[in-house]
Design a protein around this motif. Sequence first.
Motif, short mmCIF file in Angstrom:
data_model
loop_
_atom_site.label_atom_id
_atom_site.label_comp_id
_atom_site.label_asym_id
_atom_site.label_seq_id
_atom_site.Cartn_x
_atom_site.Cartn_y
_atom_site.Cartn_z
N SER A 1 0.85 -1.42 0.07
CA SER A 1 -0.07 0.03 -0.04
C SER A 1 0.94 1.35 0.16
CB SER A 1 -0.98 -0.13 1.25
OG SER A 1 -1.85 -1.32 1.19
N GLN A 2 2.06 1.24 -0.61
CA GLN A 2 2.96 2.50 -0.65
C GLN A 2 2.71 3.27 -1.89
OE1 GLN A 2 6.50 0.06 -0.46
NE2 GLN A 2 6.95 0.71 1.59
N VAL A 3 1.86 2.51 -2.82
CA VAL A 3 1.36 3.20 -4.04
C VAL A 3 -0.04 2.80 -4.19
CG1 VAL A 3 3.79 3.36 -4.99
CG2 VAL A 3 2.39 1.64 -5.70
N ASP A 4 -0.54 3.39 -4.98
CA ASP A 4 -2.00 3.19 -5.54
C ASP A 4 -2.29 2.36 -6.81
OD1 ASP A 4 -3.35 4.84 -3.72
OD2 ASP A 4 -1.96 6.33 -4.75
N ALA A 5 -1.17 2.37 -7.40
CA ALA A 5 -1.22 1.43 -8.75
C ALA A 5 0.15 1.25 -9.13
CB ALA A 5 -1.83 2.06 -9.91
N TRP A 6 0.30 0.46 -10.31
CA TRP A 6 1.60 -0.14 -10.53
C TRP A 6 1.68 -0.56 -11.83
CZ3 TRP A 6 2.76 -6.00 -10.42
CH2 TRP A 6 4.11 -6.32 -10.92
N ALA A 7 2.53 -0.07 -12.94
CA ALA A 7 2.56 -0.50 -14.15
C ALA A 7 3.31 -1.67 -14.15
CB ALA A 7 3.25 0.79 -14.87
N GLY A 8 2.57 -2.82 -14.22
CA GLY A 8 3.33 -4.33 -14.13
C GLY A 8 3.96 -4.40 -15.08
N LEU A 9 4.81 -5.79 -14.86
CA LEU A 9 5.59 -6.40 -16.23
C LEU A 9 5.62 -7.74 -15.69
CD1 LEU A 9 7.26 -6.15 -18.83
CD2 LEU A 9 9.35 -6.03 -17.27
N ASP A 10 5.23 -8.61 -16.70
CA ASP A 10 5.47 -10.16 -16.43
C ASP A 10 6.93 -10.36 -16.52
OD1 ASP A 10 2.91 -10.89 -16.14
OD2 ASP A 10 2.63 -11.22 -18.46
N PRO A 11 7.20 -11.40 -15.49
CA PRO A 11 6.41 -12.34 -14.90
C PRO A 11 5.76 -11.70 -13.61
CG PRO A 11 8.34 -13.12 -14.33
CD PRO A 11 8.59 -11.67 -15.31
N HIS A 12 6.25 -10.54 -12.90
CA HIS A 12 6.03 -10.03 -11.65
C HIS A 12 4.46 -9.78 -11.80
CE1 HIS A 12 10.27 -9.76 -11.18
NE2 HIS A 12 10.12 -8.80 -12.45
N MET A 13 3.96 -9.34 -12.81
CA MET A 13 2.64 -8.97 -12.99
C MET A 13 1.61 -10.20 -12.85
SD MET A 13 0.46 -6.54 -15.78
CE MET A 13 0.51 -7.80 -17.22
#
Length: 343
Positions: free
Chosen positions: A193-205
Amino acid sequence: MGSVRGFAFFARARRAHVLRNIMTTAAAALALCYFGSTQAAPLTELKLDYAYYSPESLVIKRNGWLEQEFAADHTQVKWVLSLGSNRALEYLNSRAIDIGSTAGLAAVLGKANGNPIRAVYVFSRPEWTALVVRKDSPIKSLADLKGKKIAATKGTDPFLFTLRALHTVGLSRDDVEIVNLQHPDGRTALANSQVDAWAGLDPHMAAAQIDDGARLLYRNVDFNTWGLLNAREDFIREHPEQLARVLKVYEKARVWIAAHPDDTAKIVSEESKVSLAVAKLQLSRNDFSHPQPGAQQIAALKAAAPILVDEQLVKSGTDLNQVIDALIDSKIAQPVIASNGAK
C-alpha cells in the motif's frame, strides 16, 4: 510395388534435400550481400543479456546453446541480467553487453537519445504490461488515478504504457505521482500500500495476480510494444557472422518453445523464481510467431511515438519517424529466418 514405393520415397527425399540446400545457399547469399564479407573479426567474448520478460533468453541460457554454438571458436559467453528495458539500454550504451532485450518503444526512446543500437530480431509480441491495483482497491477506472501514486520504471514499456493510458482519459504525467521503482519493487510497493497502482511487467504482474489477488485495472494489447532484440551498431559492423549465429540460436529457441510449452514454463518458473502457474500465465500472453522485424513494428512504433514528444521525453525537433526507420533493421534476421522456414 515395394521397390517402386521405395524409389518414390527416395526421390521425394532427394528433392527435399536439394530444396533445403537451395534455401540454405540463398540465405547465405543474402547474408553475403548484406554484410559484404563472410570474413568476421575474431570475437573473444560475447556479451548479452537475459531477461525474465524474454523467454527465449531463459531457454537459451538454461540449455547452453550459445556456449555450444561458439565452443569451437573459444568465444566466452557472458550473460548479464536485465531487470527492465531501461537496464538493457544502459548496458548497451555503456558497452557492458553487445546484444540486449527491450520493449520496442523503449528502444525508440533510447535511440532518439543517442543510444547507438538497431533492432535486429523480434523475440515476442507480448501483452506483458497493464495497470495493476490491489484486489481491495477502490480505484475502478483510469480517471480515478488522478492525484494517485503509480509505481513505474522510467524508460520502460510499462512507464510509457502508463502515459499513453492516462492520455486516453485526458490525464498527463503531471496529474499523478509516478514513483520510479524497478519492476519487482513496484509489485512490492503495491502489495504494501505504498502506491495506489503499479505499471506491471510479467512475470511479476502475473505473480501479483495469482499470488496477491491483484486486479488489472487497464489492459490494452495495442499499447504493449514489441519485444525487440537490439545490437550495438559497432557490434553489427564488426561481427556480422557472429550476430547471425546468435539469431540462429534465438530461432532455435523460438521453435523449441512452440514445441515444448510445458518445458518452457518450467524453465521460466525456475529462472524467474515464480510458480509454474505464474509462468504459464506469462507465456499465454506472448505470441512468438513473428520473429521478423519490419513494416509491422515500424507502423506500431510510429503510432506510439507521439507520447515521447507529448511528454517531452526526447529533444525538441527530434524526427521520431526517422529514428524508428533507422532502428528497425529487417535485413540481418531475414536470411536466418528464411533458412528456418519461418516468415
